[in-house]
Design an enzyme around this catalytic site. Structure first.
Site, PDB file in Angstrom:
ATOM      1  N   ARG A  18      31.638  27.020 -11.751  1.00 28.40           N
ATOM      2  CA  ARG A  18      32.337  27.891 -11.315  1.00 28.40           C
ATOM      3  C   ARG A  18      32.689  27.794  -9.724  1.00 28.40           C
ATOM      4  O   ARG A  18      34.145  27.705  -9.487  1.00 28.40           O
ATOM      5  CB  ARG A  18      30.716  29.648 -11.041  1.00 28.40           C
ATOM      6  CG  ARG A  18      30.938  30.211 -12.081  1.00 28.40           C
ATOM      7  CD  ARG A  18      29.739  31.007 -11.242  1.00 28.40           C
ATOM      8  NE  ARG A  18      28.114  30.830 -11.484  1.00 28.40           N
ATOM      9  CZ  ARG A  18      27.042  30.596 -10.669  1.00 28.40           C
ATOM     10  NH1 ARG A  18      27.345  32.354 -10.107  1.00 28.40           N
ATOM     11  NH2 ARG A  18      26.201  30.035  -9.888  1.00 28.40           N
ATOM     12  N   ASN A  36      29.414  33.527 -14.044  1.00 32.04           N
ATOM     13  CA  ASN A  36      28.523  33.334 -15.242  1.00 32.04           C
ATOM     14  C   ASN A  36      28.207  35.309 -16.117  1.00 32.04           C
ATOM     15  O   ASN A  36      27.911  36.151 -16.174  1.00 32.04           O
ATOM     16  CB  ASN A  36      27.823  33.031 -15.140  1.00 32.04           C
ATOM     17  CG  ASN A  36      27.361  31.536 -15.382  1.00 32.04           C
ATOM     18  OD1 ASN A  36      28.421  30.933 -14.831  1.00 32.04           O
ATOM     19  ND2 ASN A  36      26.064  30.392 -14.592  1.00 32.04           N
TER      20      ASN A  36
END
Length: 769
Positions: A18, A36
């Protein structure tokens, strides 16, 4: 301007994915968010179409080092006039998802974290639990998904202010590094003997104690090791006596690759694997200057070596001049590796002198992985830490069926097929032991939960009716209200091989110790024509009589008698055994007489075609090994003696018909071994030639079947294919005759990948139904 949704699958969670997305998006001035999901990472982007496509290309090229993208899909959501976002954000993981989550494996400490650990003045100097998004524990600390700190064993260690700043900064490599910590807020290490010892530097003191000859139990990332020095005999022999493990080779850990090269041969491909982030044990040949104590790896030409993969291990080697420490799994033989502090101390009492422990819980045990190369081809002996639970892609094999496969009985792993991904567990072990059987069931429950598998449609297992895993399969079939699907042992070996190579038809040379045949006998030297979920047995080794069943496995001189019985008169065979091999019979002449009577009356006799038993018999006949004290011992010692020999003996390779099938006459090979030995030819040369004869015979059988069937791919599987010389000879003979030869490359040649093969064959069955 366009809006797009990018879905990325693979190992993309808990690996700094990320923040990498965030950095690339910010550099390209793209707005949106990343978060996620259960089985993927979702990215929403706003911008020009070519910029979004460029973003996807950049992400593929600049992904974090331990991530793996298996699928990236861009879905265009249409154009827009007014932007929904004025920035790019990292959102919290979504708890509302379906599907499985690919949990990354544990990997070795990265160079940046190691530099911090070893640099004076750094706030993490000498701290053994230093980690970031590029390194450290993953699978061994995670309790549930999605992978966030609150769902790991690190939730017991709230971050201090300094660590929290790093954790919340998307530009920092510790952004959402769930295992990150420092001496202020993280786990601590301590030395124990009857009580926690008041010592300023427990790791330094531990190294000092090891160097003085003590045996330490050291708790690591996924389990505990027993540790001893390797340059003196006494500590090694003491450890062997305490464990009751007098001959089995110990794995070692060295501080760096340069040190390893002082006592072992390290080929380029072996070095690459040793220094990789996965840091497995690699089986290396001893070099001419080998100087470690002989009891470390007795009577073998090779030994298992690994490099440090945790901060604690690196710090340990900072405090010693020893070139290597024994680093062997701390467990009661046949039982799982110990992970709980109280259990470690109690169960290792009388084995370890001191205990170097820490207070971070290990959620999932994970033994060290073990790899061996055969003429440059990699095979796993044990696929575990560093690789598990990374799944295999079953896109071309599976339909929509969820399958649980339980493996054999020894060296067990299990496999779970879900969403066309097959997750193979860490090494479980010997399920005849209650603690290991219980561990298997716990690990199954965990894997089903972590992958959100839900319904199980079939449970695959071995055909052997008495295996504990077979019994468990029937229990689980009642629990899940599903089918039990039996898979023949060597067919399952072949299944793992065809998964490795993306094929569904081959001629398979399956050579190992034993597998339950579909006729109820003990197979282990088979030529199979495999067509996906089906197979035909079209060749193999000569069936031999085993007197006393498992006793033959432990005492291979019994196999020698079985293989010679047809060619010797009883009195002649008795005299040979008494004069040349009397010491190999625990009960002397009485035992020899009893075995001969068993042959005469057919009492307690089992048939076997096992290649392993043939190699054991050759080993015993040459006086190399008369009793197996650990799995594969006799054949391994035969290989080591043969390693130093030359192929100078004429040993016949006779293929004949038996019940309509081509078979290799292994008795003729053994007879020739004895004849050459009697001529005074060196044992190492006879051993070398005998291995060549067995290998050549298996290769010729495979070629004969390939000629008949028109199949142009021949593969090798089973534990015998860990033998480098045999593997190399079979490969040479097969390829010289115009066939392609394949071996395992990302799976185990031995039983560790049987569960994977079972899952593949069951998947094909239900897909084709």
């Amino acid at each position: 301007m366009e809006k797009a949704r990018i879905l990325v699958q693979g190992i993309v969670q808990g690996v700094g994915f990320r923040p990498t997305v965030y950095r690339i998006a910010k550099e390209m001035n793209l707005n949106g968010y990343v978060r996620n999901l259960g089985n993927s990472v979702e990215i929403i982007l706003e911008g020009k179409k070519d910029e979004i496509e460029k973003f996807a290309k950049n992400l593929n090229e600049n992904k974090p080092p331990i991530s793996k993208i298996t699928h990236l899909e861009i879905k265009w959501l249409g154009s827009y006039e007014k932007s929904e976002f004025d920035n790019f954000l990292i959102l919290e993981s979504s708890a509302e998802f379906s599907g499985s989550s690919v949990i990354p494996p544990d990997v070795a400490i990265c160079d940046k974290c190691l530099e911090e650990t070893l640099t004076k003045g750094n706030n993490r100097h000498n701290y053994p639990f230093t980690a970031c998004t590029d390194c450290g524990p993953r699978f061994t600390v995670i309790k549930s998904i999605p992978y966030d700190r609150v769902r790991t064993s690190m939730d017991e260690f709230p971050l201090c202010n300094e660590c929290m700043i790093e954790y919340r900064d998307p530009l920092d490599r510790r952004y959402h590094a769930e295992a990150t910590c420092c001496p202020t807020c993280g786990p601590s290490v301590f030395l124990y003997k009857d009580e926690v010892l008041d010592i300023e530097n427990p790791i330094k003191e531990a190294a000092k104690l090891i160097d003085e000859g003590n045996i330490l139990a050291i708790k690591g990332i996924g389990g505990t090791h027993l540790v001893a020095k390797t340059t003196e005999d006494d500590p090694v022999i003491t450890l062997r006596k305490r464990l009751g493990r007098m001959n089995q080779p110990f794995a070692c850990m060295s501080p760096d690759i340069e040190t390893v090269k002082t006592f072992a041969e390290v080929r380029d491909f072996e070095e690459k694997t040793l220094i990789s982030r996965r840091r497995p044990i690699v089986v290396l040949n001893k070099n001419d200057d080998y100087y470690l104590a002989p009891p470390v790896s007795p009577e073998l030409h090779n030994l298992g070596v690994m490099l440090p993969y945790s901060g604690l291990q690196h710090l340990l080697f900072q405090e010693t001049d020893e070139p290597a420490y024994i680093m062997t799994s701390a467990n009661i033989p046949g039982e799982p590796m110990l992970i709980d502090n109280e259990e470690i101390v109690n169960k290792l009492e009388g084995i370890a002198d001191y205990y170097l422990l820490h207070d971070r819980k290990i959620i999932n045990r994970c033994d060290d992985s073990v790899i061996r190369f055969r003429a440059g081809d990699l095979a796993f002996i044990r696929r575990s830490r560093g690789y598990v639970p990374e799944p295999y892609d079953f896109s071309d094999i599976a339909g929509d069926t969820n399958i649980l496969a339980l493996g054999p009985e020894l060296d067990v792993t299990f496999a779970l097929l879900k969403d066309k991904k097959c997750y193979v567990s860490q090494h479980i072990g010997n399920t005849t032991k209650y603690e290991t059987y219980k561990y298997l069931q716990e690990a199954i429950d965990y894997m089903i939960d972590i992958t959100r598998a839900g319904k199980i449609d079939a449970v695959a297992c071995d055909l052997h009716p008495m295996f504990f895993t077979t019994k468990l399969a029937h229990e689980l079939s009642e629990k899940f209200e599903c089918d039990v699907f039996g898979v023949q042992h060597h067919h399952a070996h072949a299944g793992a091989l065809f998964v490795d190579h993306g094929i569904d038809e081959l001629i398979c040379i399956a050579a190992d110790g034993v597998g339950y045949g579909d006729d109820g006998s003990a197979w282990g030297g088979e030529i199979l024509h495999v067509t996906g979920e089906n197979y035909d047995r079209l060749g193999g080794l000569m069936p031999q009589n085993m007197a006393g069943g498992d006793l033959t496995t432990k005492y291979p001189i019994r196999m020698v008698m079985a293989m010679l019985n047809e060619y010797y008169e009883s009195e002649e065979l008795k005299k040979l055994m008494k004069d040349k091999y009397g010491d190999y019979f625990k009960h002397g002449e009485k035992e020899i007489d009893l075995i001969l009577k068993q042959f005469e009356r057919g009492f307690n006799i089992q048939k076997t075609t096992s290649t392993g038993r043939v190699l054991d018999a050759i080993s015993a006949a040459l006086g190399i090994c008369g009793e197996r004290t650990y799995e594969g011992e006799c054949a391994m010692k035969l290989e080591s003696v043969a390693y130093y020999g030359a192929d100078t003996c004429e040993i016949p390779v006779e293929i004949k018909k038996h019940e309509g099938m081509d078979i290799l006459n292994t008795s003729k090979i053994l007879l020739s071994v004895l004849e050459n030995k009697e001529k005074g030819i060196s044992v190492k040369d006879v051993a070398c030639s005998a291995q060549r004869a067995v290998a050549e015979g298996l290769a010729k059988l495979g070629i004969k079947v390939a000629d008949k069937t028109g199949v142009d791919i021949i593969g090798g599987t089973g534990g015998v294919f860990y033998n480098e010389a045999i593997s190399k000879i079979i490969k040479e003979v097969v390829t010289e005759n115009g066939y392609d030869f394949i071996q395992h490359k990302n799976t185990c040649a031995g039983d560790g990948s049987v569960s994977l093969g079972q899952a593949a064959i069951a998947a094909l069955h239900y897909k084709n139904k």
